[in-house]
Design a protein around this motif. Structure first.
Motif, mmCIF file in Angstrom:
data_model
loop_
_atom_site.group_PDB
_atom_site.id
_atom_site.type_symbol
_atom_site.label_atom_id
_atom_site.label_comp_id
_atom_site.label_asym_id
_atom_site.label_seq_id
_atom_site.Cartn_x
_atom_site.Cartn_y
_atom_site.Cartn_z
ATOM 1 N N PRO A 70 0.817 -1.222 0.000
ATOM 2 C CA PRO A 70 0.000 0.000 0.000
ATOM 3 C C PRO A 70 0.848 1.269 0.000
ATOM 4 N N THR A 71 0.467 2.249 -0.761
ATOM 5 C CA THR A 71 1.079 3.583 -0.890
ATOM 6 C C THR A 71 2.533 3.563 -1.395
ATOM 7 N N SER A 72 2.899 2.519 -2.137
ATOM 8 C CA SER A 72 4.303 2.411 -2.554
ATOM 9 C C SER A 72 4.568 2.990 -3.943
ATOM 10 N N ALA A 73 3.535 3.415 -4.662
ATOM 11 C CA ALA A 73 3.762 3.895 -6.034
ATOM 12 C C ALA A 73 4.213 5.344 -6.024
ATOM 13 N N ARG A 74 5.338 5.595 -5.365
ATOM 14 C CA ARG A 74 5.852 6.955 -5.266
ATOM 15 C C ARG A 74 7.334 6.969 -5.607
ATOM 16 N N MET A 75 7.798 8.127 -6.051
ATOM 17 C CA MET A 75 9.218 8.254 -6.391
ATOM 18 C C MET A 75 9.801 9.488 -5.713
ATOM 19 N N GLU A 281 -9.425 9.702 -6.128
ATOM 20 C CA GLU A 281 -8.393 9.466 -7.134
ATOM 21 C C GLU A 281 -7.126 9.169 -6.344
ATOM 22 N N GLY A 282 -6.153 8.516 -6.939
ATOM 23 C CA GLY A 282 -4.962 8.239 -6.135
ATOM 24 C C GLY A 282 -3.781 7.777 -6.948
ATOM 25 N N CYS A 283 -2.653 7.597 -6.250
ATOM 26 C CA CYS A 283 -1.466 7.043 -6.892
ATOM 27 C C CYS A 283 -1.758 5.585 -7.255
ATOM 28 N N PHE A 284 -0.993 5.042 -8.168
ATOM 29 C CA PHE A 284 -1.275 3.717 -8.708
ATOM 30 C C PHE A 284 -1.435 2.656 -7.603
ATOM 31 N N GLY A 285 -2.570 2.003 -7.591
ATOM 32 C CA GLY A 285 -2.796 0.883 -6.680
ATOM 33 C C GLY A 285 -3.041 1.268 -5.231
ATOM 34 N N CYS A 286 -3.139 2.558 -4.910
ATOM 35 C CA CYS A 286 -3.266 2.954 -3.502
ATOM 36 C C CYS A 286 -4.691 2.700 -2.990
ATOM 37 N N PRO A 287 -4.828 2.045 -1.821
ATOM 38 C CA PRO A 287 -6.161 1.800 -1.282
ATOM 39 C C PRO A 287 -6.778 3.046 -0.638
ATOM 40 N N ILE A 288 -5.964 4.039 -0.292
ATOM 41 C CA ILE A 288 -6.482 5.235 0.404
ATOM 42 C C ILE A 288 -7.086 6.219 -0.599
ATOM 43 N N ARG A 289 -6.364 6.419 -1.723
ATOM 44 C CA ARG A 289 -6.831 7.331 -2.778
ATOM 45 C C ARG A 289 -7.193 8.708 -2.199
ATOM 46 N N CYS A 290 -6.185 9.379 -1.665
ATOM 47 C CA CYS A 290 -6.436 10.651 -0.978
ATOM 48 C C CYS A 290 -6.574 11.826 -1.943
ATOM 49 N N LYS A 291 -6.265 11.615 -3.236
ATOM 50 C CA LYS A 291 -6.445 12.720 -4.200
ATOM 51 C C LYS A 291 -7.931 12.844 -4.521
HETATM 52 S S1 SF4 Z 1 -3.080 8.436 -3.130
HETATM 53 FE FE1 SF4 Z 1 -2.542 9.643 -1.314
HETATM 54 S S2 SF4 Z 1 -2.230 8.157 0.309
HETATM 55 FE FE2 SF4 Z 1 -2.145 7.041 -1.625
HETATM 56 S S3 SF4 Z 1 0.049 6.970 -2.135
HETATM 57 FE FE3 SF4 Z 1 -0.842 8.738 -3.195
HETATM 58 S S4 SF4 Z 1 -0.471 10.466 -1.765
HETATM 59 FE FE4 SF4 Z 1 -0.200 8.567 -0.572
#
Ligand code: SF4
Length: 328
Positions: A70-75, A281-291
């Motif tokens: 979870p939340t790993s699709a970041r650079m 909306e969210g980063c790829f595969g994120c369960p939180i989708r905070c966007k």
């Molecule tokens: S959608 Fe939000 S919570 Fe999920 S990885 Fe992106 S910034 Fe983090």
């Protein structure tokens, strides 16, 4: 290799040369994560001027990126900030990070300066420079729409091209490599955009333990009121923090002269939902989708943007905040 790919793509814009090299396993283990690896790669360059052609601009991901963690699709994007002169990293989400891994890479390190505007296209097997003269001067949304059929796009707009010291690199329309002016570093190299695509999968060494770790993280996420709570960021995005911070009278207000703004409730998370029918909306595969995006799919402001165009300017008009976000 599990997690990592063990590969870095080095591109010299002055010569047009691109090579894939191995990253030693001990470097990956000792400098964990995209930020760790990116900062390590700066070791030979940190004294250079941020706008020196030899200054690297580095896109890096960590071992979890590309996995279902979870939340790993970041650079991390790392260079030296022209604004602060410090070694600088900015964390960014979207699809781009996932695609770096899918292209078989842990890092893309760009040095040199092209004689004319170019964009870089990276695939699983290749990296090539293309003329971007026709894109120079375009804003980031125009650039994204011109290139998005080729892969995930990181691009600069006129601010980066013109050396604005806080210029962002924008990723997939609404994710920002923000604050340190790395857009200006990119612009100084005559680099308009980087496009990445690929379809490789990340190998996981111990699948059962990995799944257990994933479940543990999800359990903690679900127990957190600020993440999955009724008024949390999964439901309302980071503007969920507006009410929380206002309640504690910690709102930067009127250019940091005060800490409370009575109109902040007008642009809280629930207000965005009410006025703009905010969707997740969210980063790829994120369960939180905070966007959060509006009913047409346009990105809505994050907490910092809402609060600073709001309380910091003593402005409680949610529509002007959304418009300001869009213009920036
Ligand atoms: S959608 Fe939000 S919570 Fe999920 S990885 Fe992106 S910034 Fe983090």
């Amino acid at each position: 290799m599990f997690g990592w790919t063990g590969k870095i793509l080095k591109i010299d814009l002055s010569s047009g040369r691109a090579v894939r090299e191995d990253v030693p396993a001990d470097v990956l283990y000792e400098y964990l994560g995209g930020r760790g690896l990116g900062i390590r790669l700066m070791r030979d360059y940190f004294r250079l001027d941020p706008f020196s052609p030899e200054m690297p601009l580095i896109f890096t991901v960590g071992p979890l990126c590309g996995t279902p963690s979870p939340t790993s699709a970041r650079m991390s994007v790392v260079s030296r900030s022209p604004l602060t002169n410090t070694i600088y990293d900015s964390s960014c989400g979207g699809l781009f990070a996932h695609k770096i891994k899918a292209a078989g890479l842990d890092a893309i390190m760009i040095t040199g300066k092209s004689r004319r505007p170019v964009y870089i296209q990276v695939t699983e097997t290749d990296a090539a420079l293309y003329d971007a003269s026709g894109l120079w001067g375009n804003d980031t949304l125009e650039t994204m729409s011109a290139l998005m059929d080729k892969g995930s796009v990181a691009a600069i707009g006129p601010a980066g091209e013109n050396g604005v010291l806080f210029a962002n690199i924008m990723v997939n329309a609404s994710n920002s490599v923000g604050r340190g002016g790395l857009g200006a570093v990119m612009g100084s190299k005559n680099l308009k955009a980087v496009v990445v695509n690929g379809g490789r999968r990340v190998e996981i060494a111990q699948k059962e333990s990995f799944k257990k770790g994933q479940e543990d993280v999800m359990r903690l996420f679900k127990a957190s009121p600020i993440i999955f709570g009724e008024l949390g960021i999964s439901e309302y995005g980071t503007p969920a923090l507006v009410d929380l911070i206002r309640q504690r009278r910690m709102v930067p207000t009127e250019n940091f002269r005060k800490t409370f703004f009575e109109g902040a409730g007008n642009y809280s998370g629930p207000s965005f939902k009410r006025h703009y029918k905010a969707k997740k909306e969210g980063c790829f595969g994120c369960p939180i989708r905070c966007k959060k995006v509006d009913s047409c799919g346009k990105a809505l402001p994050e907490y910092e943007t809402a609060s600073h165009f709001g309380a910091l300017n003593r402005n409680s008009d949610i529509h002007s905040i959304v418009k300001s976000n869009e213009l920036c």
